[in-house]
Design an enzyme around this catalytic site. Structure first.
Site, PDB file in Angstrom:
ATOM      1  N   ARG A  68       0.829  -1.214   0.000  1.00 52.21           N
ATOM      2  CA  ARG A  68       0.000   0.000   0.000  1.00 52.21           C
ATOM      3  C   ARG A  68       0.859   1.257   0.000  1.00 52.21           C
ATOM      4  O   ARG A  68       0.347   2.356  -0.210  1.00 52.21           O
ATOM      5  CB  ARG A  68      -0.917  -0.007   1.220  1.00 52.21           C
ATOM      6  CG  ARG A  68      -1.901  -1.163   1.241  1.00 52.21           C
ATOM      7  CD  ARG A  68      -2.554  -1.305   2.601  1.00 52.21           C
ATOM      8  NE  ARG A  68      -3.363  -0.160   2.945  1.00 52.21           N
ATOM      9  CZ  ARG A  68      -3.894   0.027   4.157  1.00 52.21           C
ATOM     10  NH1 ARG A  68      -3.663  -0.839   5.133  1.00 52.21           N
ATOM     11  NH2 ARG A  68      -4.631   1.094   4.404  1.00 52.21           N
ATOM     12  N   LYS A  98      -2.603   9.547   4.553  1.00 51.33           N
ATOM     13  CA  LYS A  98      -2.661   8.729   5.772  1.00 51.33           C
ATOM     14  C   LYS A  98      -1.418   7.844   5.852  1.00 51.33           C
ATOM     15  O   LYS A  98      -0.677   7.728   4.859  1.00 51.33           O
ATOM     16  CB  LYS A  98      -3.922   7.878   5.774  1.00 51.33           C
ATOM     17  CG  LYS A  98      -3.990   6.857   4.620  1.00 51.33           C
ATOM     18  CD  LYS A  98      -5.304   6.138   4.641  1.00 51.33           C
ATOM     19  CE  LYS A  98      -5.331   5.043   3.591  1.00 51.33           C
ATOM     20  NZ  LYS A  98      -6.639   4.375   3.490  1.00 51.33           N
ATOM     21  N   HIS A  99      -1.108   7.230   7.000  1.00 53.84           N
ATOM     22  CA  HIS A  99      -1.734   7.289   8.299  1.00 53.84           C
ATOM     23  C   HIS A  99      -0.829   8.112   9.199  1.00 53.84           C
ATOM     24  O   HIS A  99       0.179   7.594   9.688  1.00 53.84           O
ATOM     25  CB  HIS A  99      -1.909   5.908   8.888  1.00 53.84           C
ATOM     26  CG  HIS A  99      -2.630   4.943   8.000  1.00 53.84           C
ATOM     27  ND1 HIS A  99      -2.024   4.296   6.927  1.00 53.84           N
ATOM     28  CD2 HIS A  99      -3.926   4.522   8.002  1.00 53.84           C
ATOM     29  CE1 HIS A  99      -2.898   3.500   6.336  1.00 53.84           C
ATOM     30  NE2 HIS A  99      -4.066   3.619   6.961  1.00 53.84           N
ATOM     31  N   HIS A 111      -5.242  -2.638  12.983  1.00 57.82           N
ATOM     32  CA  HIS A 111      -6.580  -3.226  13.029  1.00 57.82           C
ATOM     33  C   HIS A 111      -6.696  -4.198  14.200  1.00 57.82           C
ATOM     34  O   HIS A 111      -7.799  -4.497  14.664  1.00 57.82           O
ATOM     35  CB  HIS A 111      -6.878  -3.986  11.730  1.00 57.82           C
ATOM     36  CG  HIS A 111      -7.034  -3.105  10.533  1.00 57.82           C
ATOM     37  ND1 HIS A 111      -5.952  -2.686   9.788  1.00 57.82           N
ATOM     38  CD2 HIS A 111      -8.129  -2.561   9.953  1.00 57.82           C
ATOM     39  CE1 HIS A 111      -6.388  -1.927   8.789  1.00 57.82           C
ATOM     40  NE2 HIS A 111      -7.691  -1.838   8.866  1.00 57.82           N
ATOM     41  N   ASP A 185      -8.670   7.435  11.746  1.00 55.83           N
ATOM     42  CA  ASP A 185      -8.856   6.117  11.138  1.00 55.83           C
ATOM     43  C   ASP A 185     -10.085   5.497  11.804  1.00 55.83           C
ATOM     44  O   ASP A 185     -10.637   6.053  12.771  1.00 55.83           O
ATOM     45  CB  ASP A 185      -7.595   5.262  11.364  1.00 55.83           C
ATOM     46  CG  ASP A 185      -7.415   4.194  10.294  1.00 55.83           C
ATOM     47  OD1 ASP A 185      -8.403   3.877   9.588  1.00 55.83           O
ATOM     48  OD2 ASP A 185      -6.300   3.667  10.160  1.00 55.83           O
TER      49      ASP A 185
END
Length: 453
Positions: A68, A98-99, A111, A185
């Site tokens: 990513r 982000k982040h 997560h 987030d």
């Protein structure tokens, strides 16, 4: 929508991941990509894209960022972030980097738990914060704060950046002078969800919008009560609402645009969109090594052996492309190929003057072949074609280091397989540069030009 609608919706154009786009030298292509993603998002009625990812992926074992990210070089990442963000915003979409303050050098997925950035301020300024600072200077409209614990900025242990007044207001708003919208987030993520009154804490920290609360009604009640208690003022709420409304007007939402459903698929799948997908894929192809100018391969060097590691038919377009110019003998190996059959293949490969190894198994699965390739030492020069991300190449680093050339394609679509075949034949050019290092063998920025003709 980091890589367009396909991140969330099936049957939409599939763009390359950022790790591949980071290999592209021409940033005007990245801006064009942002403009196309913006066009497609507006076709479905979206006006905000939580992209681009501005994380500098310096940790090869990062479990959640890796492909990513645009790469591990802060300057390159910043350039790509600005180009993609500019494309989104000129296309009428609010871009959100982000982040913040940087999720690239972590070994924990936010997560699932709370990652810690145990770095000095000097390190953060030169690596993690660098792309965000450059994006702010370029005028980015949105910023997403990650669930990351940064002790040098926020001394309270286990307090995520998304809930930290020191990070959100002190660093982002005051010190870095960011004037756009600040998003958290997702607040349902385990890196933050265990905190009490998480929605209220996020607003107090300096966020304008909070995403994915677990209980919206309870969150609203906590905010109303905080206003009554004086822990949050109406002036703060009004200021956040004004910023949000200003961007809604800027994005044309006061006109309540209607989205016609008829013909939507055709409007998304345009010939121009597919042409751009193909251009991005082919521009990211990266050649490493090419020692003794082994490429291009020619028929004058005799019959060439191709060993495919992957399912039957997974290399069909690649083989077809090579066979148009070269006499080939093909071999295939997968996880069901026994040791005796593997030894037989290696023995037969000894009869050829050139060997091409085609890898179509993905990422971690490629690691299952590490022991085989550790002892794979044919007398003939070997060219590897990886129709995978850089992570599969990293799994077979030892073998790649002994090769005459490596062609990293990043993925295995049919059109891309044909293009890589043309690169190997000298009929197409490759100008990519690695966005991520491959172990100790290939540094970020590695790559050689292979020019057709």
């Amino acid at each position: 929508g980091e890589w367009g609608l396909a991140m969330r919706l099936e049957n939409t154009p599939v763009f390359p991941r950022n790790a591949a786009l980071g290999c592209i030298s021409d940033n005007t292509l990245i801006e064009a990509y942002g403009q196309e993603v913006a066009r497609e998002l507006r076709e479905i009625g979206a006006h905000v894209n939580f992209a681009p990812d501005a994380d500098v992926n310096t940790n090869p074992e990062n479990p959640v960022i890796h492909v990513r990210s645009f790469g591990e070089n802060p300057k390159t990442v910043a350039e790509k972030v600005i180009a993609y963000g500019r494309g989104l915003e000129t296309g009428g979409i609010l871009s959100v980097s982000k982040h913040f303050p940087g999720h690239g050098d972590t070994d924990v997925d936010s997560h699932k738990a709370l990652p810690v950035l145990p770095f000095t301020r000097e390190r953060l300024d030169s690596v993690e914060l660098y792309p965000f600072k450059e994006a702010i200077r370029a005028g980015v409209s949105g910023m997403m704060v990650g669930h990351l614990q940064v002790p040098v900025i926020e001394p309270i242990g286990d307090l995520p950046s998304s809930l930290s007044r020191n990070v959100d207001y002190g660093l982002l708003t005051e010190e870095l002078a960011f004037k756009g919208l600040i998003f958290t987030d997702a607040l349902a993520m385990k890196g933050v969800a265990g905190n009490k009154s998480v929605c209220l804490q996020a607003l107090q920290a300096g966020n304008d919008m909070v995403l994915v609360q677990q209980n919206v009604e309870k969150a609203q009640e906590s905010v109303v009560q905080a206003i009554k208690d004086g822990r949050l003022t109406m002036e703060e709420i009004d200021a956040k609402c004004r910023r949000i409304l200003a961007y809604k007007y800027r994005l044309g939402l006061s006109r309540r645009p209607m989205i016609p459903v008829d013909g939507l698929s055709d409007r998304i799948h345009t010939p121009e969109a597919q042409a751009l997908v193909t251009k991005l894929r082919t521009s990211a192809v990266t050649v490493l090594g090419n020692y003794f100018q082994i490429l291009p391969l020619t028929a004058t060097k005799g019959e060439i052996a191709v060993l495919t590691v992957g399912d039957e038919g997974s290399d069909a377009s690649f083989i077809e492309g090579l066979r148009s110019e070269l006499p080939l003998k093909t071999f295939r190996m997968d996880k069901n190929t026994g040791e005796e059959e593997r030894r037989k293949i290696v023995k037969e490969l000894g009869n050829y003057r050139r060997v091409v190894v085609c890898i179509t198994v993905q990422d971690k699965e490629a690691g299952e072949y590490r022991s085989f390739f550790a002892g794979f030492r044919p007398q003939a020069p070997v060219v590897y074609a990886f129709f995978t991300s850089y992570r599969a190449l990293a799994s077979l680093e030892e073998a790649a280091a002994r090769s005459a050339a490596v062609v990293l394609a990043h993925s295995g679509e049919e059109d891309l397989q044909r293009y890589v075949a043309d690169v190997i034949l000298g009929k197409a050019s490759a100008t990519g540069r690695l966005s991520m290092r491959i172990g100790n063998t290939f540094a970020a920025g590695s790559g050689v030009d292979v020019i057709s003709g």
